[in-house]
Design an enzyme around this catalytic site. Structure first.
Site, PDB file in Angstrom:
ATOM      1  N   CYS A 126      -4.013  -1.494  -8.470  1.00 10.39           N
ATOM      2  CA  CYS A 126      -3.215  -1.160  -7.291  1.00 10.39           C
ATOM      3  C   CYS A 126      -3.392  -2.139  -6.139  1.00 10.39           C
ATOM      4  CB  CYS A 126      -3.528   0.264  -6.832  1.00 10.39           C
ATOM      5  SG  CYS A 126      -3.032   1.520  -8.032  1.00 10.39           S
ATOM      6  N   HIS A 268      -1.327   0.767   0.618  1.00  7.51           N
ATOM      7  CA  HIS A 268      -0.990   1.178  -0.745  1.00  7.51           C
ATOM      8  C   HIS A 268      -0.734   2.682  -0.762  1.00  7.51           C
ATOM      9  CE1 HIS A 268      -1.217   2.268  -4.882  1.00  7.51           C
ATOM     10  NE2 HIS A 268      -2.448   2.757  -4.792  1.00  7.51           N
ATOM     11  N   ASN A 298       3.234   7.008  -6.348  1.00  5.04           N
ATOM     12  CA  ASN A 298       2.304   5.885  -6.393  1.00  5.04           C
ATOM     13  C   ASN A 298       2.782   4.910  -7.464  1.00  5.04           C
ATOM     14  OD1 ASN A 298       0.157   4.131  -6.914  1.00  5.04           O
ATOM     15  ND2 ASN A 298      -1.413   5.691  -6.599  1.00  5.04           N
TER      16      ASN A 298
END
Length: 344
Positions: A126, A268, A298
């Site tokens: 990520c 993020h 996500n």
């Protein structure tokens, strides 16, 4: 990827060549999965999902759509935004490559009409976009390239257990991209500070146990479910908040900014609780936070460039805004960066 002393020069400054954002683009697959769709097959509820993640719906690939397909579309849109179809290199951040071998970036470059340019994958889960951004900026700083297409793309649902309530409600698919060009360190769009870090001793907190050389060389097939993404939720939450906060503060210090100087905070999009906790520690109020997690979930490494693309398009992110980026993911890996948003 930033000098160790306080008050460090903007990223790329030692060579006199800074990396400047010249275009941005994003893409999500058209197939939408709502919380109601998940409730119909999982032991969960819309209230449970929203309260723990902040997510109401997410975009998911359909059979036959791969990471490269998402990356090509995001890259095409970034090139259009930059008003240029040619770059000197392509860097693709992904956790879900089309194949274990070869890398996915060369195929993406070829489909964009960029055959012949160097193209490589970056794997930092990520935090992948920030690592890829630093890589592209490094190409420019050392003179290897004048323009670099940086893409982050993940078909994350292809590695998530669809029956795991803890991950199936969170992860989604998408891609985002930016075009970097060589420019001056003091102009809008120039990367000011890039901070990166990792801790491999905690790699088991976020992993896909099976499929790599470690499992294959063991001579055993692995445990059922090891082919899927695993995450230790509570420990991941704690480390995500701590690492993103620390990296963000370091990046601000190197830039010479204070938290109150930040106009837009783009983290993020892990889950709403993590985002709120990091923003609270930094003292950045809701009105300065950029978020799209409610409707995209996500999207792994793609989340920051996808967020930037969407918010630039809807006017939430405008020229002159002082922007702070931060991310955390498997590895463990984390990072942060600062820039002033350019006129695109």
């Amino acid at each position: 990827m930033t000098p160790s002393s306080p008050g460090a020069q903007p990223f790329g400054a030692p060579s006199g060549r800074a990396a400047v954002i010249a275009g941005v683009g994003g893409h999500v697959p058209p197939n939408v999965v709502t919380n109601a769709d998940l409730v119909a097959r999982l032991d969960t509820s819309d209230e449970w999902i929203r309260s723990r993640t902040g997510i109401a719906s997410r975009h998911v690939v359909t059979p036959g759509t791969a990471t490269s397909d998402l990356a090509v579309e995001a890259g095409r849109r970034a090139l259009k935004s930059a008003q240029d179809s040619q770059v000197d290199a392509v860097v693709l951040a992904t956790t879900t490559p089309d194949h274990p071998c070869p890398a996915t970036a060369p195929a993406v470059a070829s489909r964009l009409g960029l055959t012949g340019v160097p193209a490589l994958d970056v794997a930092a889960v990520c935090t992948g976009f920030l690592y890829a951004l630093a890589t592209g900026a490094g190409f420019i700083a050392c003179g290897l390239a004048d323009r670099v297409l940086v893409i982050a793309s993940d078909a994350f649902t292809t590695i998530v257990d669809p029956d795991d309530r803890g991950t199936a409600v969170i992860f989604a698919d998408g891609a985002g991209a930016v075009v970097l060009r060589a420019g001056e360190a003091d102009e809008p769009g120039a990367l000011r500070s890039v901070v990166l870090g990792s801790d491999g001793e905690l790699s088991d907190l976020i992993s896909v146990p099976a499929g790599g050389s470690r499992q294959r060389s063991s001579g055993t097939p692995g445990q059922p479910g090891d082919e899927f993404f695993h995450m230790a939720g509570r420990a991941t939450y704690r480390h995500a908040v701590e690492r993103m906060t620390a990296a963000a503060l370091r990046s601000l210090e190197d830039t010479g900014w204070r938290p109150e100087d930040v106009d837009r905070f783009a983290a993020h999009q892990a889950n709403a609780r993590i985002l709120d906790a990091v923003a609270e520690r930094l003292g950045i109020g809701p009105q300065r936070q950029l978020s799209n997690i409610e409707h995209v979930g996500n999207t792994g490494g793609a989340s920051i460039p996808l967020l930037l693309s969407q918010k630039a398009a809807d006017g939430s992110l405008t020229a002159g805004d002082r922007v702070l980026l931060t991310a955390f993911g498997g590895g463990l890996a984390w990072g942060a960066a600062t820039l002033t948003w350019p006129e695109l």
